[in-house]
Design a protein around this motif. Structure first.
Motif, PDB file in Angstrom:
ATOM      1  N   ASN A  33       0.822  -1.213   0.000  1.00 30.45           N
ATOM      2  CA  ASN A  33       0.000   0.000   0.000  1.00 30.45           C
ATOM      3  C   ASN A  33       0.853   1.258   0.000  1.00 30.45           C
ATOM      4  O   ASN A  33       0.557   2.231  -0.693  1.00 30.45           O
ATOM      5  CB  ASN A  33      -0.936   0.013   1.212  1.00 30.45           C
ATOM      6  CG  ASN A  33      -1.968  -1.100   1.153  1.00 30.45           C
ATOM      7  OD1 ASN A  33      -2.253  -1.632   0.082  1.00 30.45           O
ATOM      8  ND2 ASN A  33      -2.510  -1.470   2.302  1.00 30.45           N
ATOM      9  N   ALA A  34       1.926   1.244   0.772  1.00 26.07           N
ATOM     10  CA  ALA A  34       2.798   2.422   0.856  1.00 26.07           C
ATOM     11  C   ALA A  34       3.542   2.634  -0.455  1.00 26.07           C
ATOM     12  O   ALA A  34       3.746   3.780  -0.898  1.00 26.07           O
ATOM     13  CB  ALA A  34       3.787   2.258   2.012  1.00 26.07           C
ATOM     14  N   GLU A  35       3.922   1.566  -1.100  1.00 27.12           N
ATOM     15  CA  GLU A  35       4.629   1.705  -2.377  1.00 27.12           C
ATOM     16  C   GLU A  35       3.696   2.252  -3.456  1.00 27.12           C
ATOM     17  O   GLU A  35       4.116   3.046  -4.300  1.00 27.12           O
ATOM     18  CB  GLU A  35       5.277   0.374  -2.780  1.00 27.12           C
ATOM     19  CG  GLU A  35       6.621   0.227  -2.064  1.00 27.12           C
ATOM     20  CD  GLU A  35       7.229  -1.167  -2.100  1.00 27.12           C
ATOM     21  OE1 GLU A  35       6.526  -2.118  -2.503  1.00 27.12           O
ATOM     22  OE2 GLU A  35       8.406  -1.286  -1.712  1.00 27.12           O
ATOM     23  N   ALA A  36       2.427   1.854  -3.403  1.00 21.89           N
ATOM     24  CA  ALA A  36       1.447   2.405  -4.344  1.00 21.89           C
ATOM     25  C   ALA A  36       1.271   3.904  -4.100  1.00 21.89           C
ATOM     26  O   ALA A  36       1.209   4.702  -5.044  1.00 21.89           O
ATOM     27  CB  ALA A  36       0.114   1.679  -4.196  1.00 21.89           C
ATOM     28  N   LYS A  37       1.225   4.281  -2.831  1.00 23.34           N
ATOM     29  CA  LYS A  37       1.097   5.701  -2.486  1.00 23.34           C
ATOM     30  C   LYS A  37       2.316   6.476  -2.991  1.00 23.34           C
ATOM     31  O   LYS A  37       2.196   7.563  -3.552  1.00 23.34           O
ATOM     32  CB  LYS A  37       0.961   5.824  -0.962  1.00 23.34           C
ATOM     33  CG  LYS A  37       0.995   7.246  -0.401  1.00 23.34           C
ATOM     34  CD  LYS A  37       0.887   7.172   1.123  1.00 23.34           C
ATOM     35  CE  LYS A  37       1.239   8.475   1.828  1.00 23.34           C
ATOM     36  NZ  LYS A  37       0.258   9.544   1.596  1.00 23.34           N
ATOM     37  N   LEU A  38       3.484   5.898  -2.793  1.00 25.68           N
ATOM     38  CA  LEU A  38       4.722   6.559  -3.222  1.00 25.68           C
ATOM     39  C   LEU A  38       4.723   6.756  -4.736  1.00 25.68           C
ATOM     40  O   LEU A  38       5.067   7.846  -5.225  1.00 25.68           O
ATOM     41  CB  LEU A  38       5.937   5.733  -2.792  1.00 25.68           C
ATOM     42  CG  LEU A  38       7.298   6.321  -3.168  1.00 25.68           C
ATOM     43  CD1 LEU A  38       7.540   7.654  -2.455  1.00 25.68           C
ATOM     44  CD2 LEU A  38       8.434   5.335  -2.852  1.00 25.68           C
ATOM     45  N   ALA A  39       4.319   5.735  -5.466  1.00 25.57           N
ATOM     46  CA  ALA A  39       4.288   5.832  -6.930  1.00 25.57           C
ATOM     47  C   ALA A  39       3.358   6.966  -7.359  1.00 25.57           C
ATOM     48  O   ALA A  39       3.698   7.765  -8.239  1.00 25.57           O
ATOM     49  CB  ALA A  39       3.837   4.502  -7.532  1.00 25.57           C
ATOM     50  N   GLU A  40       2.194   7.059  -6.712  1.00 22.53           N
ATOM     51  CA  GLU A  40       1.244   8.143  -7.022  1.00 22.53           C
ATOM     52  C   GLU A  40       1.850   9.501  -6.730  1.00 22.53           C
ATOM     53  O   GLU A  40       1.736  10.432  -7.523  1.00 22.53           O
ATOM     54  CB  GLU A  40      -0.002   7.999  -6.145  1.00 22.53           C
ATOM     55  CG  GLU A  40      -1.155   7.257  -6.784  1.00 22.53           C
ATOM     56  CD  GLU A  40      -2.285   7.048  -5.781  1.00 22.53           C
ATOM     57  OE1 GLU A  40      -2.655   8.016  -5.060  1.00 22.53           O
ATOM     58  OE2 GLU A  40      -2.775   5.896  -5.693  1.00 22.53           O
TER      59      GLU A  40
END
Ligand SMILES: [Zn+2]
Length: 280
Positions: free
Chosen positions: A267-274
């Protein structure tokens, strides 16, 4: 810069650890809706928190340790829960505050004033308590002790080992300690700030780094979350009540722990990508 009204609105709908609906937001402050009968999970660990935000009581041979103060009337509830369980709040030696959002730190001043408890949090989150409150006002605690990364705290035969795991706030405090199931020790961990409701590439990177550091800890068997929902506390307690002789303790779940951390990381990596995409 947000206008004052926008901030007010934000504070109504954006709570510190998730974004509830308006009705949930109202229920979160209602002691009746939030009441949970306190219960014992391990020989030395009890749940004294509310439905949406947790508070835990760790019992030692030299007094009591409380994790998180809650806020407002929920603090009264946690204190009453300690009495209900047969303990005396005057024996609370330490209050460990996982981070300086109102739902965890709001009642800290009360523990200092009424019971002489020593309050511990990270240096960064102590600093937050002297700045304008992020989500909601609370009585400012008197600065006591800072818990450095890697520091330990001993009370009687109990030892807490602290880790600074920033991200959710600049100074989230996580704690490793031992719980006992009928005398049998298990390694427990409290990740002090899980929610992704914060902004910025740098903060998200530090959150990811924190999760990865926690993943490298060996031998964690028990998740002690500061919001019951993050660790299926009530579901596990239900199972604990129905446990048959010789069955494993439902809170002892190293596979579940690893799976949970992996999910937080995704979830955090998805947030970072965004956030990185938005910054470009
Ligand atoms: Zn929070």
């Amino acid at each position: 810069m947000k206008s004052f009204n926008a901030l007010l609105l934000a504070s109504l709908f954006l709570f510190s650890c998730a974004s509830p609906t308006a009705q949930q937001a109202v229920d979160r402050d209602d002691p009746e809706a939030q009441y949970v009968e306190p219960f014992q999970v391990f020989d030395n660990l009890y749940y004294i928190g509310a439905r949406w935000v947790s508070s835990w009581l760790l019992v030692t041979d030299q007094g009591l340790i409380v994790f998180d103060a809650l806020y407002g009337e929920l603090t009264d509830m946690a204190i009453e829960n300690i009495r209900t369980l047969g303990f005396d709040p005057n024996d609370i030696r330490y209050l460990i505050v996982t981070h300086a959002h109102f739902d965890h730190v709001g009642g800290a001043n009360r523990f200092q004033r009424d019971f002489g408890s020593v309050v511990m949090m990270t240096e960064q989150d102590w600093q937050m308590t002297t700045e304008p409150a992020v989500y909601r006002e609370y009585p400012t605690p008197i600065r006591h002790l800072s818990a450095a990364d890697g520091a330990t705290l001993n009370l009687g035969r109990t030892q807490l080992r602290f880790m600074n795991t920033p991200g959710h706030t600049p100074g989230v405090l996580s704690t490793l300690f031992t719980v006992y199931d009928d005398g049998f020790p298990h390694t427990a961990f409290m990740f002090g700030g899980v929610g992704l409701n914060f902004e910025g590439v740098e903060r998200t990177e530090s959150y990811i780094n924190s999760v990865q550091r926690i993943q490298r800890l060996e031998g964690i068997e028990v998740n002690v979350p500061n919001h019951a929902g993050s660790g299926e506390v009530f579901e596990r307690y239900e199972a604990l009540q129905n446990r048959e002789e010789g069955e494993p303790h439902p809170f002892v779940d190293p596979e579940g722990w690893n799976a949970w951390l992996a999910e937080l990381l995704v979830n955090a990596e998805a947030k970072l990508a965004e956030e990185q995409a938005a910054a470009n």
